[in-house]
Scaffold this motif. Structure first.
Motif, mmCIF file in Angstrom:
data_model
loop_
_atom_site.group_PDB
_atom_site.id
_atom_site.type_symbol
_atom_site.label_atom_id
_atom_site.label_comp_id
_atom_site.label_asym_id
_atom_site.label_seq_id
_atom_site.Cartn_x
_atom_site.Cartn_y
_atom_site.Cartn_z
ATOM 1 N N GLU A 165 36.671 33.018 40.650
ATOM 2 C CA GLU A 165 35.903 33.786 41.626
ATOM 3 C C GLU A 165 34.519 33.174 41.845
ATOM 4 O O GLU A 165 34.033 33.087 42.967
ATOM 5 C CB GLU A 165 35.771 35.238 41.174
ATOM 6 C CG GLU A 165 34.933 36.067 42.131
ATOM 7 C CD GLU A 165 35.435 37.496 42.275
ATOM 8 O OE1 GLU A 165 35.900 38.050 41.263
ATOM 9 O OE2 GLU A 165 35.342 38.040 43.400
ATOM 10 N N GLU A 170 46.686 36.757 42.364
ATOM 11 C CA GLU A 170 45.277 37.100 42.175
ATOM 12 C C GLU A 170 44.389 36.034 42.819
ATOM 13 O O GLU A 170 43.410 36.330 43.494
ATOM 14 C CB GLU A 170 44.945 37.187 40.677
ATOM 15 C CG GLU A 170 45.525 38.394 39.984
ATOM 16 C CD GLU A 170 44.857 39.677 40.467
ATOM 17 O OE1 GLU A 170 43.625 39.781 40.372
ATOM 18 O OE2 GLU A 170 45.587 40.564 40.948
ATOM 19 N N TYR A 171 44.742 34.783 42.568
ATOM 20 C CA TYR A 171 43.961 33.680 43.130
ATOM 21 C C TYR A 171 43.959 33.758 44.661
ATOM 22 O O TYR A 171 42.944 33.558 45.299
ATOM 23 C CB TYR A 171 44.520 32.325 42.659
ATOM 24 C CG TYR A 171 44.027 31.905 41.272
ATOM 25 C CD1 TYR A 171 43.575 32.839 40.358
ATOM 26 C CD2 TYR A 171 44.011 30.557 40.897
ATOM 27 C CE1 TYR A 171 43.126 32.454 39.095
ATOM 28 C CE2 TYR A 171 43.569 30.169 39.626
ATOM 29 C CZ TYR A 171 43.125 31.120 38.736
ATOM 30 O OH TYR A 171 42.685 30.735 37.495
ATOM 31 N N ILE A 185 41.606 36.399 45.865
ATOM 32 C CA ILE A 185 40.197 35.994 45.775
ATOM 33 C C ILE A 185 39.845 34.990 46.885
ATOM 34 O O ILE A 185 38.783 35.071 47.496
ATOM 35 C CB ILE A 185 39.887 35.425 44.373
ATOM 36 C CG1 ILE A 185 40.097 36.512 43.308
ATOM 37 C CG2 ILE A 185 38.468 34.881 44.306
ATOM 38 C CD1 ILE A 185 40.032 36.038 41.870
ATOM 39 N N THR A 243 39.312 36.987 49.959
ATOM 40 C CA THR A 243 38.061 37.739 49.913
ATOM 41 C C THR A 243 36.875 36.851 50.312
ATOM 42 O O THR A 243 36.008 37.258 51.067
ATOM 43 C CB THR A 243 37.809 38.281 48.487
ATOM 44 O OG1 THR A 243 38.962 39.011 48.088
ATOM 45 C CG2 THR A 243 36.591 39.175 48.438
ATOM 46 N N TRP A 244 36.863 35.639 49.771
ATOM 47 C CA TRP A 244 35.706 34.760 50.028
ATOM 48 C C TRP A 244 35.946 33.811 51.197
ATOM 49 O O TRP A 244 35.111 32.983 51.500
ATOM 50 C CB TRP A 244 35.355 33.981 48.754
ATOM 51 C CG TRP A 244 34.856 34.900 47.685
ATOM 52 C CD1 TRP A 244 35.575 35.452 46.670
ATOM 53 C CD2 TRP A 244 33.530 35.429 47.560
ATOM 54 N NE1 TRP A 244 34.785 36.280 45.914
ATOM 55 C CE2 TRP A 244 33.533 36.281 46.435
ATOM 56 C CE3 TRP A 244 32.343 35.265 48.291
ATOM 57 C CZ2 TRP A 244 32.384 36.964 46.023
ATOM 58 C CZ3 TRP A 244 31.204 35.942 47.869
ATOM 59 C CH2 TRP A 244 31.243 36.781 46.756
#
Ligand code: C2E
Ligand code: CA
Ligand code: CA
Ligand code: CA
Length: 281
Positions: free
Chosen positions: A95, A131-132, A135, A138-139
């Motif tokens: 993250e 999960e990766y 993230i 998200t970014w």
């Protein structure tokens, strides 16, 4: 004599017990550290062997313990791997990498790819990839800017070759770049380079420090570089500390150099000054 043996035995059991207690304490503190976000990401520059320009970075976790000070990842990462905490550590670092890349992009600097270490634990449980992906979204970071480093030793830890190859293909499908870390630290076979679809190989530090003086070592390094170039695989040498190592590696055709000779792992701000000439915080 018997009592000497006995006391020796006791001392050993004592020290094993102490060690176990230390480990348990550390584990407990590590869980706290994760919650308090005491773990920090450092970035070590990867530098172009040809011209010294910064061409990438490796993200490395750092733990600043409130009393004990800096604790080496070589100590706590293996502990995390035994306890599954490694997934949280790696997510945290991943993250932070995404956050950096997103900030750099906003600042309009020329991006350099950042590599992240993938623990062997993730191999058994590729769930971490979702999960990766989350993230990344998200970014808003394109996966092409992230390289995942997979250590050579997973090849010898019971993983089926086919499985490793499929895993790397999955990473590629997402868009990640993939490198084989610590190459030459075990009994790696050159055919790994031919059979695994990796983008980059990282020549292990041990390889360079312990046997660099010998002509035979130099010959092997030259061969590896040559083979990698012919197969279209990028090469990085790690743990490079000396000028003569840099010039030899450059001659041998190594693409990138990572090591104290150019820079130690740096806090993000310092890395930004090193790579972009200014802090972007
Ligand atoms: P690694 O992936 O092989 O990382 C390279 C290590 O070599 C780093 O140690 C780096 O500081 C060190 N190094 C770089 N250049 C030089 C040099 O010129 N001389 C010397 N003596 N050392 C150099 P570090 O940061 O202590 O990390 C140790 C290991 O811990 C890493 O080895 C990696 O396996 C693991 N690790 C570190 N951060 C993470 C992480 O976020 N996740 C996971 N899963 N593992 C990590
Ligand atoms: Ca690595
Ligand atoms: Ca390595
Ligand atoms: Ca290593």
């Amino acid at each position: 004599r018997k009592s000497a043996e006995k006391s020796y035995h006791n001392t050993c059991t004592e020290s094993i017990k102490n060690r176990q207690r230390d480990m348990t304490t550390m584990l407990y503190q590590l869980e706290g550290a994760l919650e308090r976000r005491e773990l920090e990401m450092y970035l070590q520059p990867k530098v172009c062997a040809e011209n010294g320009a910064v061409a990438g970075a490796e993200a490395l976790v750092r733990w600043k313990h409130p009393e004990k000070g800096f604790i080496s990842p070589a100590t706590f990462i293996p502990l995390c791997e035994e306890n599954g905490l490694i997934c949280q550590v790696d997510l945290l670092i991943f993250e932070q990498v995404c956050r950096c890349l997103s900030r750099w992009r906003e600042a309009g600097v020329e991006l350099v790819p950042v590599s992240v270490n993938v623990s062997r634990q993730h191999f058994r449980d590729p769930e971490f990839l979702s999960e990766y992906k989350r993230i990344l979204e998200t970014w808003k970071v394109p996966p092409e800017w992230i390289e995942l480093e997979i250590t050579e030793s997973i090849m010898f830890s019971g993983s089926e070759f086919q499985y490793v190859r499929d895993f790397i293909q999955t990473l590629h499908k997402i868009g990640f770049t993939c490198s084989l870390d610590d190459f030459g630290s075990g009994y790696s076979s050159l055919s790994l380079l031919k059979d695994l679809p990796i983008d980059c190989l990282k020549l292990d530090r041990q390889f360079i420090i312990s046997r660099f003086e010998e002509q035979s070592t130099r010959t092997v390094i030259e061969m590896i570089m040559d083979l990698a170039r012919k197969l279209g695989i990028m090469t990085v040498a790690e743990g490079v500390e000396l000028e003569e190592q840099v010039s030899f590696l450059r001659e041998a055709g190594c693409d990138l150099i990572q090591g104290f000779y150019f820079s130690r792992p740096l806090p993000v701000e310092e890395f930004e000054r090193y790579a972009f000439g200014r802090s972007l915080g």
